[in-house]
Design a protein around this motif. Sequence first.
Motif, mmCIF file in Angstrom:
data_model
loop_
_atom_site.group_PDB
_atom_site.id
_atom_site.type_symbol
_atom_site.label_atom_id
_atom_site.label_comp_id
_atom_site.label_asym_id
_atom_site.label_seq_id
_atom_site.Cartn_x
_atom_site.Cartn_y
_atom_site.Cartn_z
ATOM 1 N N PRO B 80 0.816 -1.228 0.000
ATOM 2 C CA PRO B 80 0.000 0.000 0.000
ATOM 3 C C PRO B 80 0.845 1.271 0.000
ATOM 4 O O PRO B 80 0.506 2.237 -0.689
ATOM 5 C CB PRO B 80 -0.802 -0.117 1.306
ATOM 6 N N LEU B 83 2.044 1.842 -3.464
ATOM 7 C CA LEU B 83 0.948 2.308 -4.316
ATOM 8 C C LEU B 83 0.662 3.785 -4.064
ATOM 9 O O LEU B 83 0.461 4.558 -4.993
ATOM 10 C CB LEU B 83 -0.314 1.476 -4.057
ATOM 11 N N VAL B 180 -8.237 1.940 -16.671
ATOM 12 C CA VAL B 180 -9.422 2.485 -16.012
ATOM 13 C C VAL B 180 -10.443 2.973 -17.050
ATOM 14 O O VAL B 180 -11.635 2.725 -16.932
ATOM 15 C CB VAL B 180 -9.024 3.625 -15.042
ATOM 16 N N SER B 185 -12.047 -1.963 -13.009
ATOM 17 C CA SER B 185 -12.188 -1.395 -11.671
ATOM 18 C C SER B 185 -10.801 -1.177 -11.090
ATOM 19 O O SER B 185 -9.798 -1.668 -11.629
ATOM 20 C CB SER B 185 -12.991 -2.334 -10.770
ATOM 21 N N LEU B 186 -10.718 -0.427 -9.979
ATOM 22 C CA LEU B 186 -9.426 -0.143 -9.360
ATOM 23 C C LEU B 186 -8.720 -1.442 -8.971
ATOM 24 O O LEU B 186 -7.537 -1.638 -9.259
ATOM 25 C CB LEU B 186 -9.654 0.746 -8.122
ATOM 26 N N LEU B 187 -9.487 -2.354 -8.337
ATOM 27 C CA LEU B 187 -8.907 -3.616 -7.892
ATOM 28 C C LEU B 187 -8.367 -4.417 -9.070
ATOM 29 O O LEU B 187 -7.284 -4.992 -9.026
ATOM 30 C CB LEU B 187 -9.968 -4.425 -7.131
ATOM 31 N N LEU B 190 -5.238 -2.888 -10.415
ATOM 32 C CA LEU B 190 -4.097 -3.204 -9.558
ATOM 33 C C LEU B 190 -3.628 -4.623 -9.803
ATOM 34 O O LEU B 190 -2.436 -4.896 -9.903
ATOM 35 C CB LEU B 190 -4.492 -3.029 -8.082
#
Lengths: 272, 276
Positions: B80, B83, B180, B185-187, B190
């Motif tokens: 995290p 990120l 995006v 989605s963001l997940l 990632l």
Amino acid sequence: MHRLTGADRLVALVIIALAAIGFLILVGPVLIVLVTSFTSSRALRFPPPGLTFRWYLELFDPVRSAQIHVAALNSLLVATLTAISATALATGAALAVARTRAGWARFAEGAFLAPLVLPGIAFGLASLMFFSWLHQPPSLLLLVAGHTMIATPFALRTVGASAAGMDAALLESSAVLGASPWRTFRRVVLPLIMPGVAAGAFLSFVSSLDNVPVSLFLSSAQTDMLPIRLWGMMETALDVRVAAASGVLVTGAFVLLLVMDRAVGLTRRMSV
Amino acid sequence: MQENGVWRLALPLALAQALFFLAPLMLLVGTSFATDENLTQASLRAWRDMLGDSFNIMSLLNTLRLGALAVVATTLLAVPLALLHMAAGPRLKRIILLAAILPLLTSVVVRTFSWIVILGREGVINSALIWSGLATSPVALLQTEPGLILALTQIEMPLMLLPLIAATARIDPALLDASVSLGGSLLRTLRRVVLPLALPGLVAGATLVFASAATAFISQSVIGGGRLNYLPAQVWQQAMVVFDWPVAAAMALTLMGSVLMVAGALSLLGRGARHA
């Protein structure tokens, strides 16, 4: 910009929360040690009941803390000599590797970096056996030799990164204009790789100053090293002078870091 | 600086490493196969003592587990942070980088000491627990494995965070925008875009953290204390207290071999995942 969905927001929130915990865990302990070093208490109570300079005064007391001073001076001397020898050895090797296209250069580079992956404690024990086999009594020079082996790969990486970006045409021009190899090195090569050399010397110095696994086996009563002495003070009676010593070390490291960051962009260099 | 003679510049380091690095390691191997430190006679006694003793095997397994748990804990918080570093502006980027480097420059002994202050009976955590009424008497945190893992999470985190930041910093922001805007989605972005590109950094970090945590003698002995048995402390004990150098050598080589095997496995894993 696209719109974040609810799920995206939740993911972002979790990431930010974990990052905040990570940041706190990274920085918190350093701050806590700094505060503790000013405690008026004899115990390591947090928050401290009152604030004084007594542990710093005791730490700098030439009589009561004589052993700590000897260890600190030994550590500084060994770290300085290690920085010099590791940087000199690494600069030569990095230039050789950077200027050679042959396959052996890649192999040599791997071999030169080998001490990085080896557990220090195995190498420390091996050094003790080796020097005792050669009937060498404990001395600071043996510590310099051991620390240099551990520190060289750090210097090799920073000097190597600088040397790889060097323009070969500059060296050829210097030679064509009649400069001797030594003069070319002094006037052309060294200025070009200086940021890498300085960063390497700094990292070698810090790596030696903090070294535990080699000092653990090679230091003795006469060649006591600061981390080993502090470890002894933590293992036996918990001595609040360790907090004051930590305060000095943290402040010193922070100042050095800021200076090096200004001078050669160290933070950038360490993340590559 | 002639191209053909330049190899000679590498000679001093090669000689120094042969003498002060390679020769000691060979002597370490030799001693582990001898009856005593003078290498009087060949013997397998030390290796029988190391590998045939259930206490030593338990210590080895404890040590490897400690390394693995340190990798898990540092990954959980460093990913995290990396990120956030990737998404942050230049100011926050610099703060995160300084936070990652600062612990690295404060000696391991200082970092270990700070965790005594945090985990101790009158330390930060116990003061907070008692103040908030969550506990009525101090909780034992020092000399427990969770306490040691928590401490190692900070002590080793820079080794995970710096390679991760180096890897994520190279990711082209346009890739993320593309993912995006294509409806990921963001997940998903990632997992599918960032993770594969950050993997080399993750593998490098995991290797460094594992090797460092598994061999962190001072942290293990000061925070873990006498109740938890790890192999580095046994090496030191055999070498400096018992003076049985062949057994100490066999233990050190066992530790070294296990760490190198895990490092090798991790690098294979990283290579395999990149091709998949």
